[in-house]
Design a protein around this motif. Sequence first.
Motif, PDB file in Angstrom:
ATOM      1  N   PRO A 150      48.976   3.195  35.745  1.00  0.00           N
ATOM      2  CA  PRO A 150      48.566   3.850  34.492  1.00  0.00           C
ATOM      3  C   PRO A 150      49.539   3.563  33.353  1.00  0.00           C
ATOM      4  CG  PRO A 150      48.495   5.376  36.351  1.00  0.00           C
ATOM      5  CD  PRO A 150      49.210   4.163  36.832  1.00  0.00           C
ATOM      6  N   SER A 151      49.030   3.696  32.135  1.00  0.00           N
ATOM      7  CA  SER A 151      49.849   3.416  30.945  1.00  0.00           C
ATOM      8  C   SER A 151      51.031   4.373  30.841  1.00  0.00           C
ATOM      9  CB  SER A 151      48.990   3.520  29.687  1.00  0.00           C
ATOM     10  OG  SER A 151      47.948   2.574  29.710  1.00  0.00           O
ATOM     11  N   VAL A 152      50.820   5.622  31.212  1.00  0.00           N
ATOM     12  CA  VAL A 152      51.898   6.600  31.093  1.00  0.00           C
ATOM     13  C   VAL A 152      53.054   6.246  32.021  1.00  0.00           C
ATOM     14  CG1 VAL A 152      50.881   8.140  32.830  1.00  0.00           C
ATOM     15  CG2 VAL A 152      52.395   9.069  31.052  1.00  0.00           C
ATOM     16  N   LYS A 231      43.926 -26.237  27.861  1.00  0.00           N
ATOM     17  CA  LYS A 231      44.602 -25.641  26.703  1.00  0.00           C
ATOM     18  C   LYS A 231      43.750 -24.583  26.016  1.00  0.00           C
ATOM     19  CE  LYS A 231      44.843 -28.038  22.973  1.00  0.00           C
ATOM     20  NZ  LYS A 231      45.193 -29.077  21.979  1.00  0.00           N
ATOM     21  N   SER A 232      42.483 -24.875  25.759  1.00  0.00           N
ATOM     22  CA  SER A 232      41.650 -23.928  25.015  1.00  0.00           C
ATOM     23  C   SER A 232      41.471 -22.624  25.780  1.00  0.00           C
ATOM     24  CB  SER A 232      40.293 -24.554  24.711  1.00  0.00           C
ATOM     25  OG  SER A 232      39.602 -24.863  25.912  1.00  0.00           O
ATOM     26  N   THR A 233      41.272 -22.710  27.088  1.00  0.00           N
ATOM     27  CA  THR A 233      41.099 -21.488  27.884  1.00  0.00           C
ATOM     28  C   THR A 233      42.413 -20.721  28.012  1.00  0.00           C
ATOM     29  OG1 THR A 233      39.421 -22.684  29.148  1.00  0.00           O
ATOM     30  CG2 THR A 233      40.129 -20.579  30.006  1.00  0.00           C
ATOM     31  N   LEU A 234      43.530 -21.443  28.078  1.00  0.00           N
ATOM     32  CA  LEU A 234      44.823 -20.769  28.116  1.00  0.00           C
ATOM     33  C   LEU A 234      45.094 -20.008  26.819  1.00  0.00           C
ATOM     34  CD1 LEU A 234      47.043 -23.516  29.814  1.00  0.00           C
ATOM     35  CD2 LEU A 234      46.108 -21.452  30.857  1.00  0.00           C
ATOM     36  N   ILE A 235      44.742 -20.614  25.697  1.00  0.00           N
ATOM     37  CA  ILE A 235      44.902 -19.917  24.419  1.00  0.00           C
ATOM     38  C   ILE A 235      43.988 -18.694  24.366  1.00  0.00           C
ATOM     39  CG2 ILE A 235      44.653 -20.131  21.921  1.00  0.00           C
ATOM     40  CD1 ILE A 235      45.385 -23.063  22.199  1.00  0.00           C
ATOM     41  N   THR A 236      42.777 -18.844  24.892  1.00  0.00           N
ATOM     42  CA  THR A 236      41.866 -17.704  24.956  1.00  0.00           C
ATOM     43  C   THR A 236      42.456 -16.575  25.792  1.00  0.00           C
ATOM     44  OG1 THR A 236      39.959 -19.176  24.737  1.00  0.00           O
ATOM     45  CG2 THR A 236      39.545 -16.979  25.621  1.00  0.00           C
ATOM     46  N   ALA A 237      43.098 -16.915  26.899  1.00  0.00           N
ATOM     47  CA  ALA A 237      43.733 -15.895  27.738  1.00  0.00           C
ATOM     48  C   ALA A 237      44.834 -15.162  26.979  1.00  0.00           C
ATOM     49  CB  ALA A 237      44.305 -16.555  28.992  1.00  0.00           C
ATOM     50  N   ILE A 238      45.614 -15.899  26.194  1.00  0.00           N
ATOM     51  CA  ILE A 238      46.682 -15.268  25.427  1.00  0.00           C
ATOM     52  C   ILE A 238      46.107 -14.348  24.354  1.00  0.00           C
ATOM     53  CG2 ILE A 238      48.621 -15.719  23.870  1.00  0.00           C
ATOM     54  CD1 ILE A 238      49.074 -18.338  25.399  1.00  0.00           C
ATOM     55  N   VAL A 239      45.043 -14.792  23.682  1.00  0.00           N
ATOM     56  CA  VAL A 239      44.425 -13.962  22.650  1.00  0.00           C
ATOM     57  C   VAL A 239      43.810 -12.706  23.267  1.00  0.00           C
ATOM     58  CG1 VAL A 239      42.657 -13.891  20.850  1.00  0.00           C
ATOM     59  CG2 VAL A 239      44.037 -15.942  21.160  1.00  0.00           C
ATOM     60  N   LEU A 240      43.210 -12.831  24.450  1.00  0.00           N
ATOM     61  CA  LEU A 240      42.680 -11.649  25.133  1.00  0.00           C
ATOM     62  C   LEU A 240      43.798 -10.666  25.477  1.00  0.00           C
ATOM     63  CD1 LEU A 240      39.970 -13.122  27.533  1.00  0.00           C
ATOM     64  CD2 LEU A 240      39.602 -11.439  25.726  1.00  0.00           C
ATOM     65  N   GLY A 241      44.924 -11.204  25.914  1.00  0.00           N
ATOM     66  CA  GLY A 241      46.071 -10.338  26.165  1.00  0.00           C
ATOM     67  C   GLY A 241      46.564  -9.658  24.904  1.00  0.00           C
ATOM     68  N   MET A 242      46.540 -10.379  23.778  1.00  0.00           N
ATOM     69  CA  MET A 242      46.935  -9.786  22.505  1.00  0.00           C
ATOM     70  C   MET A 242      45.973  -8.676  22.091  1.00  0.00           C
ATOM     71  SD  MET A 242      48.053 -13.242  20.442  1.00  0.00           S
ATOM     72  CE  MET A 242      48.436 -12.362  18.929  1.00  0.00           C
ATOM     73  N   ALA A 243      44.686  -8.892  22.322  1.00  0.00           N
ATOM     74  CA  ALA A 243      43.703  -7.846  22.013  1.00  0.00           C
ATOM     75  C   ALA A 243      43.949  -6.603  22.866  1.00  0.00           C
ATOM     76  CB  ALA A 243      42.294  -8.376  22.237  1.00  0.00           C
ATOM     77  N   ARG A 244      44.335  -6.826  24.124  1.00  0.00           N
ATOM     78  CA  ARG A 244      44.669  -5.693  24.998  1.00  0.00           C
ATOM     79  C   ARG A 244      45.923  -4.977  24.509  1.00  0.00           C
ATOM     80  NH1 ARG A 244      46.191  -1.935  27.551  1.00  0.00           N
ATOM     81  NH2 ARG A 244      46.379  -1.665  29.818  1.00  0.00           N
ATOM     82  N   ALA A 245      46.921  -5.744  24.055  1.00  0.00           N
ATOM     83  CA  ALA A 245      48.162  -5.145  23.585  1.00  0.00           C
ATOM     84  C   ALA A 245      47.976  -4.406  22.274  1.00  0.00           C
ATOM     85  CB  ALA A 245      49.227  -6.237  23.418  1.00  0.00           C
ATOM     86  N   PHE A 246      47.092  -4.904  21.428  1.00  0.00           N
ATOM     87  CA  PHE A 246      46.905  -4.315  20.099  1.00  0.00           C
ATOM     88  C   PHE A 246      46.356  -2.894  20.178  1.00  0.00           C
ATOM     89  CE2 PHE A 246      44.652  -3.746  16.043  1.00  0.00           C
ATOM     90  CZ  PHE A 246      45.679  -4.049  15.162  1.00  0.00           C
ATOM     91  N   GLY A 247      45.564  -2.603  21.187  1.00  0.00           N
ATOM     92  CA  GLY A 247      44.971  -1.282  21.301  1.00  0.00           C
ATOM     93  C   GLY A 247      45.743  -0.310  22.156  1.00  0.00           C
ATOM     94  N   GLU A 248      46.895  -0.695  22.682  1.00  0.00           N
ATOM     95  CA  GLU A 248      47.667   0.195  23.539  1.00  0.00           C
ATOM     96  C   GLU A 248      48.321   1.301  22.702  1.00  0.00           C
ATOM     97  OE1 GLU A 248      49.056   2.209  26.438  1.00  0.00           O
ATOM     98  OE2 GLU A 248      47.759   0.470  26.766  1.00  0.00           O
ATOM     99  N   ALA A 249      48.318   2.518  23.226  1.00  0.00           N
ATOM    100  CA  ALA A 249      48.829   3.651  22.453  1.00  0.00           C
ATOM    101  C   ALA A 249      49.927   4.410  23.186  1.00  0.00           C
ATOM    102  CB  ALA A 249      47.678   4.599  22.115  1.00  0.00           C
ATOM    103  N   LEU A 250      49.623   4.934  24.377  1.00  0.00           N
ATOM    104  CA  LEU A 250      50.514   5.906  25.009  1.00  0.00           C
ATOM    105  C   LEU A 250      51.845   5.285  25.405  1.00  0.00           C
ATOM    106  CD1 LEU A 250      50.938   8.754  25.992  1.00  0.00           C
ATOM    107  CD2 LEU A 250      49.805   8.147  28.127  1.00  0.00           C
ATOM    108  N   ALA A 251      51.807   4.138  26.079  1.00  0.00           N
ATOM    109  CA  ALA A 251      53.049   3.517  26.535  1.00  0.00           C
ATOM    110  C   ALA A 251      53.924   3.107  25.356  1.00  0.00           C
ATOM    111  CB  ALA A 251      52.723   2.305  27.408  1.00  0.00           C
ATOM    112  N   VAL A 252      53.303   2.585  24.297  1.00  0.00           N
ATOM    113  CA  VAL A 252      54.064   2.177  23.117  1.00  0.00           C
ATOM    114  C   VAL A 252      54.649   3.399  22.421  1.00  0.00           C
ATOM    115  CG1 VAL A 252      53.934   0.948  20.933  1.00  0.00           C
ATOM    116  CG2 VAL A 252      52.589   0.171  22.853  1.00  0.00           C
ATOM    117  N   GLN A 253      53.888   4.448  22.357  1.00  0.00           N
ATOM    118  CA  GLN A 253      54.333   5.670  21.679  1.00  0.00           C
ATOM    119  C   GLN A 253      55.615   6.221  22.287  1.00  0.00           C
ATOM    120  OE1 GLN A 253      51.266   8.679  21.362  1.00  0.00           O
ATOM    121  NE2 GLN A 253      52.779  10.311  21.332  1.00  0.00           N
TER     122      GLN A 253
END
Length: 322
Positions: A150-152, A231-253
Amino acid sequence: MENKSVVVQMPSSPNNEGRSLIQNNKKWTSIFNRNSEWRGKIWIYGSAIFVILSVIAITLFLTVQGLRSFVVDHINVIDFITGTEWYPDRAENPSYGALPFIFGSLMVTILAAMLAAPFAIGSALFMTELAPKWGQKVLQPVIEILVGIPSVVYGFIGLSVIVPFMRDHVGGSGFSLLSGALVVGVMILPTITSISADAVRAVSNDLRSASYALGATKWQTIYRVILPAAKSTLITAIVLGMARAFGEALAVQMVIGNARNLPNAISDPSATLTTIITLSMGHSTAGSVLNDVLWSLGLILLIISYGFILLIRFISRRGQVS
């Protein structure tokens, strides 16, 4: 004499009416049959329509709520996006500047991706190229464990380990952008690793065989052939990870410090869009200016998330064309 043809319409027989009624009854009863094709179509199309309507409803609701601060409360859009002061509780001349939180969200996301991407791609290459048999048996359960934490728990570990480490070796209070990026980087590691492993497996074995036939070593094949092909799929994986990181709240808080001003360095405390929403939502009432401004922050989150999705679609199409 003129020949007049008379068309006599025969009444339908009771047998024909009975057959049509039976066919209609069979059609309706087949829908409730467990193995009915109609039942499967209704379920599949209904699920797709439900998902589409859900996305449209959420987008419309968040747009209407997010625009209230500009339409109803008459807050200037430019001042809201570029402002650096966040004092909503000030009695005289309250200010609502969202730039520190937008900057904090983007910096945590970028730093987390920079920290996680090399380890994720390296782990994916280890599972697929260097040790495809026992490497996957060892790493795959580890990745699944990381996903299930869990994030907490991530936030509590960061609060207990990363923050004191930063305080002792980097300086400051330990609550910083870098601490948040480290915690989120570990959280997005499984996402990037899984998609990267699938991307490497999708590379044709003919390319590997051709590289070995030309005298290339294992490392040269990975660097010169496999990574460029995926390369293109690897970049897609990184962007998906960034999208996941952008919405994180509790752990970052729990580790970022939740400061309202712009940080001068990555070792300074900061705040993100998600953290300021979670911290302030409980202190606002529906219909108030603060509540409307928080909805506007949520609208910015949605717009940037859509930007990540469009970027992923663009990278995927570019990879298909090349």
